[in-house]
Design a protein around this motif. Structure first.
Motif, PDB file in Angstrom:
ATOM      1  N   THR A  23      10.016 -12.142  -9.957  1.00  0.00           N
ATOM      2  CA  THR A  23      10.553 -12.449 -11.285  1.00  0.00           C
ATOM      3  C   THR A  23       9.443 -12.920 -12.218  1.00  0.00           C
ATOM      4  OG1 THR A  23      12.720 -13.007 -10.390  1.00  0.00           O
ATOM      5  CG2 THR A  23      12.175 -13.921 -12.557  1.00  0.00           C
ATOM      6  N   ALA A  24       8.594 -13.825 -11.734  1.00  0.00           N
ATOM      7  CA  ALA A  24       7.507 -14.358 -12.561  1.00  0.00           C
ATOM      8  C   ALA A  24       6.521 -13.257 -12.956  1.00  0.00           C
ATOM      9  CB  ALA A  24       6.785 -15.486 -11.829  1.00  0.00           C
ATOM     10  N   ILE A  25       6.213 -12.355 -12.045  1.00  0.00           N
ATOM     11  CA  ILE A  25       5.304 -11.256 -12.376  1.00  0.00           C
ATOM     12  C   ILE A  25       5.933 -10.352 -13.428  1.00  0.00           C
ATOM     13  CG2 ILE A  25       4.237  -9.129 -11.502  1.00  0.00           C
ATOM     14  CD1 ILE A  25       3.757 -10.665  -8.844  1.00  0.00           C
ATOM     15  N   GLN A  26       7.173  -9.953 -13.210  1.00  0.00           N
ATOM     16  CA  GLN A  26       7.845  -9.025 -14.127  1.00  0.00           C
ATOM     17  C   GLN A  26       8.022  -9.603 -15.528  1.00  0.00           C
ATOM     18  OE1 GLN A  26      11.360  -8.132 -11.830  1.00  0.00           O
ATOM     19  NE2 GLN A  26      10.374  -6.404 -10.812  1.00  0.00           N
ATOM     20  N   SER A  27       8.243 -10.909 -15.611  1.00  0.00           N
ATOM     21  CA  SER A  27       8.476 -11.537 -16.916  1.00  0.00           C
ATOM     22  C   SER A  27       7.242 -12.247 -17.471  1.00  0.00           C
ATOM     23  CB  SER A  27       9.635 -12.529 -16.817  1.00  0.00           C
ATOM     24  OG  SER A  27       9.338 -13.530 -15.864  1.00  0.00           O
ATOM     25  N   ARG A  28       6.142 -12.209 -16.702  1.00  0.00           N
ATOM     26  CA  ARG A  28       4.879 -12.861 -17.085  1.00  0.00           C
ATOM     27  C   ARG A  28       5.057 -14.357 -17.335  1.00  0.00           C
ATOM     28  NH1 ARG A  28       1.723  -8.384 -20.836  1.00  0.00           N
ATOM     29  NH2 ARG A  28       1.576  -6.850 -19.188  1.00  0.00           N
ATOM     30  N   ASN A  29       5.820 -14.992 -16.446  1.00  0.00           N
ATOM     31  CA  ASN A  29       5.982 -16.443 -16.505  1.00  0.00           C
ATOM     32  C   ASN A  29       4.996 -17.111 -15.570  1.00  0.00           C
ATOM     33  OD1 ASN A  29       8.898 -15.475 -17.267  1.00  0.00           O
ATOM     34  ND2 ASN A  29       8.694 -17.574 -17.971  1.00  0.00           N
ATOM     35  N   LEU A  30       4.545 -18.301 -15.956  1.00  0.00           N
ATOM     36  CA  LEU A  30       3.719 -19.089 -15.050  1.00  0.00           C
ATOM     37  C   LEU A  30       4.555 -19.461 -13.829  1.00  0.00           C
ATOM     38  CD1 LEU A  30       1.894 -21.543 -17.490  1.00  0.00           C
ATOM     39  CD2 LEU A  30       1.021 -19.424 -16.506  1.00  0.00           C
ATOM     40  N   LEU A  31       3.869 -19.688 -12.736  1.00  0.00           N
ATOM     41  CA  LEU A  31       4.510 -20.051 -11.478  1.00  0.00           C
ATOM     42  C   LEU A  31       3.846 -21.326 -10.989  1.00  0.00           C
ATOM     43  CD1 LEU A  31       6.576 -18.610  -9.543  1.00  0.00           C
ATOM     44  CD2 LEU A  31       4.593 -17.703  -8.340  1.00  0.00           C
ATOM     45  N   SER A  32       4.638 -22.277 -10.505  1.00  0.00           N
ATOM     46  CA  SER A  32       4.049 -23.495  -9.940  1.00  0.00           C
ATOM     47  C   SER A  32       4.557 -23.665  -8.511  1.00  0.00           C
ATOM     48  CB  SER A  32       4.368 -24.727 -10.789  1.00  0.00           C
ATOM     49  OG  SER A  32       5.740 -25.025 -10.728  1.00  0.00           O
ATOM     50  N   TYR A  99      -8.884  -8.495 -13.274  1.00  0.00           N
ATOM     51  CA  TYR A  99      -7.688  -8.046 -12.557  1.00  0.00           C
ATOM     52  C   TYR A  99      -7.867  -6.598 -12.122  1.00  0.00           C
ATOM     53  CZ  TYR A  99      -2.922  -6.347 -11.814  1.00  0.00           C
ATOM     54  OH  TYR A  99      -1.802  -5.764 -11.289  1.00  0.00           O
ATOM     55  N   LYS A 100      -7.488  -6.327 -10.875  1.00  0.00           N
ATOM     56  CA  LYS A 100      -7.580  -4.970 -10.337  1.00  0.00           C
ATOM     57  C   LYS A 100      -6.194  -4.502  -9.927  1.00  0.00           C
ATOM     58  CE  LYS A 100     -12.212  -5.804  -8.696  1.00  0.00           C
ATOM     59  NZ  LYS A 100     -12.691  -6.896  -7.892  1.00  0.00           N
ATOM     60  N   ARG A 101      -5.641  -3.596 -10.692  1.00  0.00           N
ATOM     61  CA  ARG A 101      -4.355  -3.009 -10.317  1.00  0.00           C
ATOM     62  C   ARG A 101      -4.565  -2.252  -9.008  1.00  0.00           C
ATOM     63  NH1 ARG A 101       0.528  -2.471 -12.473  1.00  0.00           N
ATOM     64  NH2 ARG A 101       1.656  -0.521 -12.187  1.00  0.00           N
ATOM     65  N   ALA A 102      -3.548  -2.196  -8.156  1.00  0.00           N
ATOM     66  CA  ALA A 102      -3.640  -1.571  -6.828  1.00  0.00           C
ATOM     67  C   ALA A 102      -4.720  -2.267  -5.996  1.00  0.00           C
ATOM     68  CB  ALA A 102      -3.905  -0.071  -6.932  1.00  0.00           C
ATOM     69  N   ASP A 103      -4.692  -3.593  -6.017  1.00  0.00           N
ATOM     70  CA  ASP A 103      -5.645  -4.459  -5.298  1.00  0.00           C
ATOM     71  C   ASP A 103      -5.791  -4.010  -3.843  1.00  0.00           C
ATOM     72  OD1 ASP A 103      -6.862  -6.677  -3.977  1.00  0.00           O
ATOM     73  OD2 ASP A 103      -6.008  -8.069  -5.437  1.00  0.00           O
ATOM     74  N   LYS A 104      -7.017  -3.758  -3.429  1.00  0.00           N
ATOM     75  CA  LYS A 104      -7.297  -3.263  -2.070  1.00  0.00           C
ATOM     76  C   LYS A 104      -7.043  -4.309  -0.980  1.00  0.00           C
ATOM     77  CE  LYS A 104      -8.833   0.756  -3.427  1.00  0.00           C
ATOM     78  NZ  LYS A 104      -7.824   1.663  -3.813  1.00  0.00           N
ATOM     79  N   ALA A 105      -6.855  -5.570  -1.353  1.00  0.00           N
ATOM     80  CA  ALA A 105      -6.544  -6.613  -0.364  1.00  0.00           C
ATOM     81  C   ALA A 105      -5.121  -6.453   0.171  1.00  0.00           C
ATOM     82  CB  ALA A 105      -6.727  -7.997  -0.976  1.00  0.00           C
ATOM     83  N   PHE A 106      -4.317  -5.609  -0.473  1.00  0.00           N
ATOM     84  CA  PHE A 106      -2.914  -5.437  -0.100  1.00  0.00           C
ATOM     85  C   PHE A 106      -2.677  -4.102   0.591  1.00  0.00           C
ATOM     86  CE2 PHE A 106      -2.923  -8.556  -3.433  1.00  0.00           C
ATOM     87  CZ  PHE A 106      -1.952  -9.460  -3.037  1.00  0.00           C
ATOM     88  N   ALA A 107      -1.973  -4.152   1.721  1.00  0.00           N
ATOM     89  CA  ALA A 107      -1.568  -2.931   2.420  1.00  0.00           C
ATOM     90  C   ALA A 107      -0.399  -2.277   1.691  1.00  0.00           C
ATOM     91  CB  ALA A 107      -1.184  -3.250   3.859  1.00  0.00           C
ATOM     92  N   SER A 108       0.473  -3.109   1.109  1.00  0.00           N
ATOM     93  CA  SER A 108       1.583  -2.611   0.274  1.00  0.00           C
ATOM     94  C   SER A 108       1.850  -3.627  -0.820  1.00  0.00           C
ATOM     95  CB  SER A 108       2.842  -2.359   1.106  1.00  0.00           C
ATOM     96  OG  SER A 108       3.351  -3.566   1.619  1.00  0.00           O
ATOM     97  N   ILE A 109       2.274  -3.131  -1.963  1.00  0.00           N
ATOM     98  CA  ILE A 109       2.497  -3.988  -3.134  1.00  0.00           C
ATOM     99  C   ILE A 109       3.968  -3.924  -3.529  1.00  0.00           C
ATOM    100  CG2 ILE A 109       1.972  -4.298  -5.590  1.00  0.00           C
ATOM    101  CD1 ILE A 109      -0.890  -3.330  -4.925  1.00  0.00           C
ATOM    102  N   ARG A 110       4.565  -5.110  -3.673  1.00  0.00           N
ATOM    103  CA  ARG A 110       5.970  -5.205  -4.082  1.00  0.00           C
ATOM    104  C   ARG A 110       6.097  -5.335  -5.602  1.00  0.00           C
ATOM    105  NH1 ARG A 110       9.578  -9.023  -0.618  1.00  0.00           N
ATOM    106  NH2 ARG A 110       9.230  -7.296   0.801  1.00  0.00           N
ATOM    107  N   ALA A 111       5.144  -6.071  -6.230  1.00  0.00           N
ATOM    108  CA  ALA A 111       5.174  -6.251  -7.683  1.00  0.00           C
ATOM    109  C   ALA A 111       3.743  -6.487  -8.171  1.00  0.00           C
ATOM    110  CB  ALA A 111       6.064  -7.431  -8.067  1.00  0.00           C
ATOM    111  N   GLN A 112       3.445  -5.947  -9.364  1.00  0.00           N
ATOM    112  CA  GLN A 112       2.147  -6.186  -9.989  1.00  0.00           C
ATOM    113  C   GLN A 112       2.279  -6.006 -11.483  1.00  0.00           C
ATOM    114  OE1 GLN A 112      -0.820  -3.315  -8.741  1.00  0.00           O
ATOM    115  NE2 GLN A 112       0.680  -1.667  -8.652  1.00  0.00           N
ATOM    116  N   LEU A 113       1.330  -6.602 -12.200  1.00  0.00           N
ATOM    117  CA  LEU A 113       1.323  -6.443 -13.661  1.00  0.00           C
ATOM    118  C   LEU A 113       0.936  -5.010 -14.006  1.00  0.00           C
ATOM    119  CD1 LEU A 113      -0.413  -9.700 -14.940  1.00  0.00           C
ATOM    120  CD2 LEU A 113       2.007  -9.162 -14.914  1.00  0.00           C
TER     121      LEU A 113
END
Length: 113
Positions: A23-32, A99-113
């Motif tokens: 939700t925070a990624i999709q809406s660009r809200n800060l997360l704490s 920022y790197k879209r399709a970050d190589k540290a991830f095997a699969s991505i659920r959400a990204q900017l």
């Protein structure tokens, strides 16, 4: 019965954290959240499964503490170690430099900017 209840509660907690991060990624809200004993505020950028099979968040930390002493900058957080995850009402403009879209540290991505 107690073991079953514990497992159900753990799954529900992980689900709540996952929904909050997406939700925070999709809406660009800060997360704490609290991580390694420090309250942190981040701009979430990418969430998914890392190469070791852990659900993880790539985020730019903008406030709070850090075990490393680096209070601002890019970090990778394992979601199972995050506590008190809260989507904040404040928003951020968009991806940070570096920022790197399709970050190589991830095997699969659920959400990204």
């Amino acid at each position: 019965m107690r073991r079953h209840q514990f497992l159900v509660e753990r799954l529900l907690r992980r689900r709540r954290i996952s929904v909050s991060i997406v939700t925070a990624i999709q809406s660009r809200n800060l997360l704490s959240f609290v991580y390694d004993g420090f309250r942190r505020t981040v701009e979430p950028h990418t969430y998914g499964m890392d190469a070791k099979g852990h659900m993880a968040l790539r985020a730019y930390q903008v406030g709070g503490g850090s075990e490393s002493g680096e209070y601002v900058g890019w970090k990778l957080f394992h979601s199972h170690e995050m506590h008190g995850v809260t989507v904040q009402p404040q928003t951020f403009a968009g991806p940070r430099p570096g920022y790197k879209r399709a970050d190589k540290a991830f095997a699969s991505i659920r959400a990204q900017l």
